[in-house]
Each structure stands twice: as C-alpha cells, then as structure tokens.
Design an enzyme around this catalytic site. Sequence first.
Site, PDB file in Angstrom:
ATOM      1  N   CYS A  41      11.353  -3.569   3.932  1.00  0.00           N
ATOM      2  CA  CYS A  41      12.149  -3.061   2.805  1.00  0.00           C
ATOM      3  C   CYS A  41      13.641  -3.148   3.132  1.00  0.00           C
ATOM      4  O   CYS A  41      14.173  -4.224   3.235  1.00  0.00           O
ATOM      5  CB  CYS A  41      11.692  -1.651   2.428  1.00  0.00           C
ATOM      6  SG  CYS A  41      12.295  -1.155   0.802  1.00  0.00           S
ATOM      7  N   HIS A  75       5.691  -1.945   2.020  1.00  0.00           N
ATOM      8  CA  HIS A  75       5.715  -1.016   3.154  1.00  0.00           C
ATOM      9  C   HIS A  75       4.348  -0.919   3.842  1.00  0.00           C
ATOM     10  O   HIS A  75       3.544  -0.043   3.484  1.00  0.00           O
ATOM     11  CB  HIS A  75       6.078   0.383   2.655  1.00  0.00           C
ATOM     12  CG  HIS A  75       7.519   0.563   2.323  1.00  0.00           C
ATOM     13  ND1 HIS A  75       8.459   0.971   3.249  1.00  0.00           N
ATOM     14  CD2 HIS A  75       8.192   0.384   1.164  1.00  0.00           C
ATOM     15  CE1 HIS A  75       9.641   1.046   2.673  1.00  0.00           C
ATOM     16  NE2 HIS A  75       9.517   0.695   1.396  1.00  0.00           N
ATOM     17  N   GLU A 132       3.669   0.378   6.657  1.00  0.00           N
ATOM     18  CA  GLU A 132       3.524   1.663   7.370  1.00  0.00           C
ATOM     19  C   GLU A 132       3.044   2.773   6.436  1.00  0.00           C
ATOM     20  O   GLU A 132       2.593   3.816   6.891  1.00  0.00           O
ATOM     21  CB  GLU A 132       4.849   2.043   8.056  1.00  0.00           C
ATOM     22  CG  GLU A 132       5.928   2.640   7.177  1.00  0.00           C
ATOM     23  CD  GLU A 132       6.664   1.620   6.311  1.00  0.00           C
ATOM     24  OE1 GLU A 132       6.265   0.440   6.279  1.00  0.00           O
ATOM     25  OE2 GLU A 132       7.641   2.031   5.632  1.00  0.00           O
TER      26      GLU A 132
END
Lengths: 228, 83
Positions: free
Chosen positions: A85, A202, A204
């Site tokens: 990002c 994303h 994560e």
Amino acid sequence: MTVSIIRFGGSNCDRDAERALEHLGIDAEIVWHEDGLPEDTTGIVLPGGFSYGDYLRAGAMAARAPIMEEVREAAREGVPVLGVCNGAQVGCESSLTEGAFTTNESARFQCEPVYVRVERDDTPWTRAYDEGDVLEIPIAHAEGRYEVDDDRLAELEDEDRILFRYCDEDGETTPEANPNGSKHDVAGLVGDRDTVAVLMPHPERVTLPDVGETDGQGVLRGFAYATE
Amino acid sequence: MTAYTATVTVRLKHGVLDPEAETTARALERLDFELEELRSADQFEIDLEAASAEEAGERADEMAERLLANPTIHDYDVEVDER
C-alpha cells in the site's frame, strides 16, 4: 533472520505486519526510519499508512528519507523487500519498482475486499500459490491506480514483472473487477529482482486466522522462502 | 547574489488520467458553467538567492527532477523572476 519493518511518521500498518509475520514464525521488528537499517536485517517491509500525510504525492517524502538509500543497497544485495500500500507507493517513488501508484479513477478513498490473480508462482512472494490462483485481499487506498507509459508497461509485461492483477471471483480481469483504474489491472509487481515486490492490497490483513481469511499468508511467507 | 523567485509548475503528462480534475470539471458544469476540459497542476514558488537567473533556474530544475515532479507521470516547467 529478522525482518525490519520500517516505520515512517504516519505509517500505520507496521504493527499489523509485525503481528502477521510473527504469527508465521518469522522474526520481525519495527525500525524507526531515522535509526537506520539494523545490520542483521534479512528482509524489509515498507508498511502501509500515510507517511508524511501523503504530502506532495503519496510516498514521495518517505521515498527520499536517508534510510531508503540503505534499503536500495540491501535490495541490490538480494535482501527481500516487500512494499504494501503506502509502502508500494514509496517503492515506486524510490525506484525500487517502476511506474507510479496515483489517484484512483473514482477520486475516492476505497476500503474493500478485492480479488487478485497470481500471475507468477516462481517468486518468493507467490511460491505458496499456483499461477492463476485467485486471492481475496483487502485494499485501503485513495492512490492505487497503477500508471506507467504504455511502451514501458509492455516491456514490463514481456519481462514478466507483473505479480498480481485485479480480477473477479473466477480469475477474469474485467473493468468492473478493477477497483481503481490501474492500467492492465496491475495490483502488484516486482522490481529488477524478484526479491523486491510491491502491491497495493494488504496481505497482512488476511493472515491472522482470528481476524478471518488467510489468503495473504503466502505473500508474507516470501521472507522465509527468499532466505532459504 | 540576486533574489529570485523560481516558479515550478508540475502537471500530469498528456494522456494520464486526472480523476480530481474530471470531478472538478463536473462540479463546474453542475454550477452551469460551460467548459470543454479542465486540467489541474501544482505550482511551487521558491524564493532563493543565486548569481544569475540561469543558476536559479538550474537549481529549481533539479528540485523538480529530484522531488517536486514524478517523471513517470509528470511534466514540469520552471520560470524565474527577480524578486
């Protein structure tokens, strides 16, 4: 091995990345950018967030912080680097990867789950998947539209640099499945080496089972694969 | 040394989509203004001391190259005036 997660003023996905990596058994620590890159760094995360308030252009200020010279040097030596990002914007602004992530076609901030198709399965970041696999990973950005001139994009495609493309649930790239107007549906790409990658979604945020889906685990496992 | 103001104007390259400009153009049309197209640009006014206008321009040019513009998506121009 210790993965350094570089925190700039305004980073806000650094702790998410740390928890996700530790869940996968990958040692990670958050590093304040002014402290420089630790010598034992075996991987680098440029995390998401709004470094320097997105002043000038998203990622522009962080890309010119002194630590980024150390990051480029480490990348040249083969240390795996992943930009997510805002980290992807920093990666492009600092020439770790080519092109730019700029204002979404909608001109709005978009926070939503999207599908991406794995375009290559021979990089550390995608070794856990097969080419053509469809992953559901969230995006959260206002400047994620991939832009590069058409000739260079054709070359990047010839060089097989595109790692992920936005797609629908069945893996088809369509205008409707492209959330931000990215050229050729590019959601992520690799740099000069396959060990350097950036992506707008994303991973994560889809790694910890307690939070829900885990499609992003394979991307972060790239740090383990890259140093095997 | 002479005091100059270098004005750096950074705009998107022709052909690069500018969603903010398009939104702004639509908003003007909603206010009943007639227009064909609207382009936006960022402008930076930099006050500096230099031996000549040429030197001031070169320094501003380097600032644009290294930070103010992103060559992937931007063109820029520099104008120098004495202050």
